[in-house]
Design an enzyme around this catalytic site. Structure first.
Site, PDB file in Angstrom:
ATOM      1  N   LYS A  23     -30.455   9.676  -5.974  1.00  0.00           N
ATOM      2  CA  LYS A  23     -31.164  10.464  -6.989  1.00  0.00           C
ATOM      3  C   LYS A  23     -30.252  10.761  -8.158  1.00  0.00           C
ATOM      4  O   LYS A  23     -29.019  10.700  -8.076  1.00  0.00           O
ATOM      5  CB  LYS A  23     -31.699  11.768  -6.385  1.00  0.00           C
ATOM      6  CG  LYS A  23     -30.660  12.674  -5.721  1.00  0.00           C
ATOM      7  CD  LYS A  23     -29.961  13.625  -6.665  1.00  0.00           C
ATOM      8  CE  LYS A  23     -28.953  14.516  -5.963  1.00  0.00           C
ATOM      9  NZ  LYS A  23     -28.091  15.285  -6.886  1.00  0.00           N
ATOM     10  N   PRO A  69     -23.130   5.299  -4.755  1.00  0.00           N
ATOM     11  CA  PRO A  69     -21.712   5.667  -4.843  1.00  0.00           C
ATOM     12  C   PRO A  69     -21.358   6.874  -3.981  1.00  0.00           C
ATOM     13  O   PRO A  69     -22.102   7.864  -3.939  1.00  0.00           O
ATOM     14  CB  PRO A  69     -21.522   5.977  -6.330  1.00  0.00           C
ATOM     15  CG  PRO A  69     -22.577   5.170  -7.020  1.00  0.00           C
ATOM     16  CD  PRO A  69     -23.751   5.160  -6.093  1.00  0.00           C
ATOM     17  N   ALA A  95     -29.112  10.698   1.514  1.00  0.00           N
ATOM     18  CA  ALA A  95     -30.049   9.601   1.761  1.00  0.00           C
ATOM     19  C   ALA A  95     -29.829   9.018   3.152  1.00  0.00           C
ATOM     20  O   ALA A  95     -30.794   8.686   3.860  1.00  0.00           O
ATOM     21  CB  ALA A  95     -29.896   8.524   0.692  1.00  0.00           C
ATOM     22  N   ASP A 129     -29.718  18.435  -0.532  1.00  0.00           N
ATOM     23  CA  ASP A 129     -30.280  17.215  -1.113  1.00  0.00           C
ATOM     24  C   ASP A 129     -31.064  16.365  -0.117  1.00  0.00           C
ATOM     25  O   ASP A 129     -31.743  15.419  -0.513  1.00  0.00           O
ATOM     26  CB  ASP A 129     -29.169  16.348  -1.723  1.00  0.00           C
ATOM     27  CG  ASP A 129     -28.627  16.914  -3.028  1.00  0.00           C
ATOM     28  OD1 ASP A 129     -29.329  17.747  -3.642  1.00  0.00           O
ATOM     29  OD2 ASP A 129     -27.519  16.528  -3.429  1.00  0.00           O
TER      30      ASP A 129
END
Length: 320
Positions: free
Chosen positions: A20, A112, A122, A154
């Site tokens: 994101k 990254p 993620a 996140d």
């Protein structure tokens, strides 16, 4: 793994989850609990982590990094034990599902590391969804989102994807009806920035300036309007990241990257989250591809991406 031990047959569920960028990030003052309230707009982009979760006959969780990873990880220390966020996600799912067999997680890294794009988050979101399917837990998306929030601010967004407004410490998510595609170029760095250190630097800069800020209550509605309409020019005028100056304080070369990006044709740019990834906004996929190529000629690692994209999704489910 291609073994059947007694009645055990290995199965692999492969899930991808997006990284994101923050197209808006307002940061409040340091709270007594050591955190900062934020008002942010998250955009999931087409740069994905993948997790392949394979059932094992013995109990326990193991983690490895796939050789198919597109990142140079030679100088990156990624923990493969209980400190790894994907490992933690599998452990939570094992507790919830009361599953007695183990799992091996193979992570393909493309987002990254320590780049302000939520790559580890993620991985965790992908692992939750993969283990839910692997162990037939039958959890709803809301239940998975609740578990995701336990893992980090996140992680729920990596599960949700799309565009969302984040309040609180970023974990209070509200989906935003903004589906128009925006085209970006991401300039990644060969180093990371510590998110806590970036926040501490922002606090120090504000203290030195005698600057006081209010708790952020909402995001600028102009940002959501621009995202809904797909108006890149309008969005370029309202991009904001309160952490950007702290990131530049720690990594001054980011200022040069932003300037070079705009001189090569980006409409606007900003440091994504705590950095050091720089997100450059363009008008079209063709413009993004051209900008990425130009920046590559300047020795930068630049990737053309688009967003919003969906959150964590199963891409294969195979009995081995």
């Amino acid at each position: 793994m291609n073994a059947v031990r007694g009645r055990f047959a290995a199965r692999t569920v492969r899930v991808k989850a997006p990284g994101k960028i923050n197209v808006s990030l307002d940061v409040g003052p340091l709270r007594e609990d050591g955190y900062h309230s934020v008002a942010s707009v998250y955009l999931a982009v087409s740069l994905y982590e993948e997790v392949a979760a394979t059932s094992t006959a013995t109990e326990g969780i193991t983690v490895s990094i796939s050789p198919a990873s597109t990142l140079d990880l030679s100088d990156v220390d990624i923990p493969l034990d209980e400190r790894n966020l994907a490992y933690k996600a599998a452990a939570i799912m094992a507790d919830v599902s009361e599953h007695s067999t183990g799992v091996h997680l193979e992570i393909t890294k493309r987002v990254p590391v320590a780049g302000g794009m939520g790559g580890g988050s993620a991985d965790a979101a992908a692992t939750l969804l993969a283990c839910d399917a692997l162990w037939n837990s039958g959890l709803s998306r809301d239940e998975l989102a609740h578990l995701a929030a336990e893992l980090g601010a996140d992680v729920p967004f990596a599960l949700l994807g799309g565009t969302a407004v984040g309040l609180g410490v970023g974990d209070e998510l509200s989906p935003a009806l903004a589906k128009a595609q925006m085209d970006w170029v991401l300039v990644t760095a060969d180093y990371g920035l510590s998110t806590p250190e970036v926040f501490r630097t922002l606090d120090r800069l504000r203290l030195a300036e005698g600057l006081t800020v209010d708790e952020p209550a909402a995001v600028d509605p102009k940002i959501l309007q621009a995202l809904r309409s797909g108006d890149a020019d309008a969005l370029s005028r309202v991009l904001v990241n309160d952490l950007q100056r702290a990131s530049i304080e720690l990594a001054p070369g980011l200022r040069d990257t932003l300037g070079l990006g705009e001189s090569c044709g980006a409409i606007a740019g900003l440091v994504s989250g705590s950095g050091p990834t720089v997100a450059l906004l363009t008008h079209s996929p063709e413009a993004a591809a051209g900008l990425a190529e130009d920046l590559g000629h300047h020795g930068l690692n630049a990737l053309a991406v688009h967003g919003p994209v969906p959150g964590a999704r199963i891409i294969s489910d195979t009995l081995l």
